[in-house]
Design a protein around this motif. Structure first.
Motif, PDB file in Angstrom:
ATOM      1  N   THR A 288       0.750  -1.235  -0.222  1.00  0.00           N
ATOM      2  CA  THR A 288      -0.006   0.076   0.114  1.00  0.00           C
ATOM      3  C   THR A 288       0.815   1.405   0.048  1.00  0.00           C
ATOM      4  O   THR A 288       0.392   2.288  -0.202  1.00  0.00           O
ATOM      5  N   GLU A 289       2.422   0.936  -0.061  1.00  0.00           N
ATOM      6  CA  GLU A 289       3.142   2.336   0.146  1.00  0.00           C
ATOM      7  C   GLU A 289       4.238   2.014  -0.699  1.00  0.00           C
ATOM      8  O   GLU A 289       4.897   0.856  -0.560  1.00  0.00           O
ATOM      9  N   LEU A 290       4.927   2.896  -1.113  1.00  0.00           N
ATOM     10  CA  LEU A 290       6.217   2.857  -2.052  1.00  0.00           C
ATOM     11  C   LEU A 290       7.307   3.663  -1.299  1.00  0.00           C
ATOM     12  O   LEU A 290       6.904   4.748  -0.866  1.00  0.00           O
ATOM     13  N   LYS A 291       8.312   3.123  -0.991  1.00  0.00           N
ATOM     14  CA  LYS A 291       9.439   3.856  -0.127  1.00  0.00           C
ATOM     15  C   LYS A 291      10.650   4.069  -0.954  1.00  0.00           C
ATOM     16  O   LYS A 291      11.790   4.096  -0.390  1.00  0.00           O
ATOM     17  N   PHE A 292      10.460   3.980  -2.284  1.00  0.00           N
ATOM     18  CA  PHE A 292      11.805   4.218  -3.120  1.00  0.00           C
ATOM     19  C   PHE A 292      12.509   5.582  -2.644  1.00  0.00           C
ATOM     20  O   PHE A 292      11.912   6.660  -2.594  1.00  0.00           O
ATOM     21  N   PRO A 293      13.816   5.624  -2.498  1.00  0.00           N
ATOM     22  CA  PRO A 293      14.704   6.540  -2.119  1.00  0.00           C
ATOM     23  C   PRO A 293      14.987   7.884  -3.390  1.00  0.00           C
ATOM     24  O   PRO A 293      15.885   8.152  -3.496  1.00  0.00           O
ATOM     25  N   TYR A 294      13.782   8.105  -4.053  1.00  0.00           N
ATOM     26  CA  TYR A 294      14.005   9.166  -5.187  1.00  0.00           C
ATOM     27  C   TYR A 294      14.092  10.434  -4.581  1.00  0.00           C
ATOM     28  O   TYR A 294      12.990  10.974  -4.791  1.00  0.00           O
ATOM     29  N   GLN A 295      15.201  11.015  -4.249  1.00  0.00           N
ATOM     30  CA  GLN A 295      15.300  12.291  -3.772  1.00  0.00           C
ATOM     31  C   GLN A 295      16.506  13.185  -4.590  1.00  0.00           C
ATOM     32  O   GLN A 295      17.305  12.305  -5.201  1.00  0.00           O
ATOM     33  N   LYS A 296      16.571  14.399  -4.425  1.00  0.00           N
ATOM     34  CA  LYS A 296      17.588  15.045  -5.284  1.00  0.00           C
ATOM     35  C   LYS A 296      18.849  14.715  -4.702  1.00  0.00           C
ATOM     36  O   LYS A 296      19.033  14.287  -3.655  1.00  0.00           O
ATOM     37  N   GLY A 297      19.967  14.345  -5.747  1.00  0.00           N
ATOM     38  CA  GLY A 297      21.137  13.972  -5.458  1.00  0.00           C
ATOM     39  C   GLY A 297      21.288  12.380  -5.460  1.00  0.00           C
ATOM     40  O   GLY A 297      22.499  11.913  -5.315  1.00  0.00           O
ATOM     41  N   TYR A 298      20.253  11.827  -5.611  1.00  0.00           N
ATOM     42  CA  TYR A 298      20.377  10.273  -5.789  1.00  0.00           C
ATOM     43  C   TYR A 298      20.829   9.633  -7.222  1.00  0.00           C
ATOM     44  O   TYR A 298      20.049  10.110  -8.046  1.00  0.00           O
ATOM     45  N   HIS A 299      22.065   8.955  -7.159  1.00  0.00           N
ATOM     46  CA  HIS A 299      22.347   8.410  -8.681  1.00  0.00           C
ATOM     47  C   HIS A 299      22.321   6.799  -8.693  1.00  0.00           C
ATOM     48  O   HIS A 299      22.447   6.134  -7.578  1.00  0.00           O
ATOM     49  N   MET A 300      22.098   6.189  -9.735  1.00  0.00           N
ATOM     50  CA  MET A 300      21.753   5.226 -10.063  1.00  0.00           C
ATOM     51  C   MET A 300      22.756   4.604 -11.408  1.00  0.00           C
ATOM     52  O   MET A 300      22.657   5.299 -12.227  1.00  0.00           O
ATOM     53  N   HIS A 301      23.451   3.476 -11.295  1.00  0.00           N
ATOM     54  CA  HIS A 301      24.234   2.998 -12.406  1.00  0.00           C
ATOM     55  C   HIS A 301      23.782   1.551 -12.818  1.00  0.00           C
ATOM     56  O   HIS A 301      23.730   0.750 -11.966  1.00  0.00           O
ATOM     57  N   PHE A 302      23.186   1.594 -13.985  1.00  0.00           N
ATOM     58  CA  PHE A 302      22.778   0.119 -14.452  1.00  0.00           C
ATOM     59  C   PHE A 302      23.902  -0.386 -15.718  1.00  0.00           C
ATOM     60  O   PHE A 302      24.585   0.347 -16.361  1.00  0.00           O
ATOM     61  N   LYS A 303      24.145  -1.649 -15.811  1.00  0.00           N
ATOM     62  CA  LYS A 303      24.703  -2.205 -16.893  1.00  0.00           C
ATOM     63  C   LYS A 303      24.261  -3.299 -17.363  1.00  0.00           C
ATOM     64  O   LYS A 303      23.411  -4.250 -16.499  1.00  0.00           O
ATOM     65  N   GLY A 304      24.274  -3.802 -18.508  1.00  0.00           N
ATOM     66  CA  GLY A 304      23.766  -4.854 -19.119  1.00  0.00           C
ATOM     67  C   GLY A 304      24.240  -4.964 -20.513  1.00  0.00           C
ATOM     68  O   GLY A 304      25.287  -4.589 -21.271  1.00  0.00           O
ATOM     69  N   THR A 305      23.051  -5.419 -21.562  1.00  0.00           N
ATOM     70  CA  THR A 305      23.393  -5.610 -22.995  1.00  0.00           C
ATOM     71  C   THR A 305      22.220  -5.013 -23.828  1.00  0.00           C
ATOM     72  O   THR A 305      21.045  -5.170 -23.227  1.00  0.00           O
ATOM     73  N   GLU A 306      22.409  -4.690 -24.819  1.00  0.00           N
ATOM     74  CA  GLU A 306      21.329  -4.430 -25.842  1.00  0.00           C
ATOM     75  C   GLU A 306      21.531  -5.426 -27.004  1.00  0.00           C
ATOM     76  O   GLU A 306      22.566  -5.461 -27.655  1.00  0.00           O
ATOM     77  N   THR A 307      20.680  -6.449 -27.458  1.00  0.00           N
ATOM     78  CA  THR A 307      20.678  -7.434 -28.328  1.00  0.00           C
ATOM     79  C   THR A 307      19.688  -6.754 -29.377  1.00  0.00           C
ATOM     80  O   THR A 307      18.546  -6.899 -29.349  1.00  0.00           O
ATOM     81  N   GLN A 308      20.295  -6.866 -30.698  1.00  0.00           N
ATOM     82  CA  GLN A 308      19.731  -6.254 -32.021  1.00  0.00           C
ATOM     83  C   GLN A 308      19.276  -7.728 -32.943  1.00  0.00           C
ATOM     84  O   GLN A 308      20.452  -8.223 -33.166  1.00  0.00           O
TER      85      GLN A 308
END
Length: 219
Positions: A22-42
């Motif tokens: 019933t509640e979302l607690k995501f830390p989406y506030q100013k200064g928050y950084h996220m780094h993702f890695k993966g692949t793109e398959t064409q």
């Protein structure tokens, strides 16, 4: 007495499977950084494929008030092979769920895209408009395990199916699987583009992007 314990066991089992968020607690506030890695398959028409390394960087910046909702701005940089794409998307997390906005060709923004609608139960569904296209959203799971470099994380899995149009008897579909951890926000994303026959029996993939969260800062 035996029947009583069986009844209690059944109730406990039902409560386990009827989990509701019933509640979302995501830390989406100013200064928050996220780094993702993966692949793109064409994928090519001949059945071949090309796999490129991909990375996405997100930085949360101050937002404004849109449609009566306080927002933050997600600034993103997506790198695939030698190509780099930048984007800025207002996003709001509130008592109704989480939504974001695509820019409008006429200036300003389109209607909000409700990526998450509270309350969440496994199997719950809703409709939205995704960048001008009809889309269907569905809660796949509330406790999917996602392996990240920061350890195994429990995540909410949301599937969004976007209907992009028809050509020669096939529908172009964009299928998005988003995985959200309450403490970190999004921890994995898989985006699949494909052509699907009208009866749904034949699918031709064109591209798949799959990325997992590597690290965060500013939490």
């Amino acid at each position: 007495m035996k029947k009583f314990f069986v009844l209690i066991s059944c109730i406990t089992s039902l409560n386990t499977f009827s989990q509701t968020i019933t509640e979302l607690k995501f830390p989406y506030q100013k200064g928050y950084h996220m780094h993702f890695k993966g692949t793109e398959t064409q994928y090519t028409n001949g059945g071949g494929k090309t796999v490129l390394n991909s990375e996405t960087y997100y930085e949360v910046q101050s937002g404004t008030n849109l449609n009566g909702m306080q927002t933050v701005v997600f600034q993103s940089k997506f790198i695939s092979g030698k190509d780099t794409t930048f984007d800025n998307s207002p996003l709001s997390v509130n008592e109704n769920g989480m939504c974001y906005w695509f820019p409008s060709d006429k200036g300003g923004y389109q209607k909000p895209v409700w990526a998450i609608k509270l309350p969440l139960t496994e199997g719950s569904q809703w409709k939205c408009t995704y960048n001008g296209h009809k889309a269907n959203c569905r809660v796949v799971s509330l406790n999917t395990k996602v392996n990240t470099p920061m350890g195994e994380k429990e995540a909410i899995c949301i599937e969004t199916v976007v209907h992009l149009g028809w050509q020669n008897g096939y529908e172009q579909i964009e299928k998005i699987l988003d995985f959200y951890n309450q403490d970190l926000g999004k921890v994995q994303i898989t985006i699949s583009f494909m052509w699907q026959s009208k009866d749904g029996k034949k699918t031709i993939p064109t591209m798949v992007i799959d990325e997992i969260l590597q690290d965060v800062s500013g939490k």
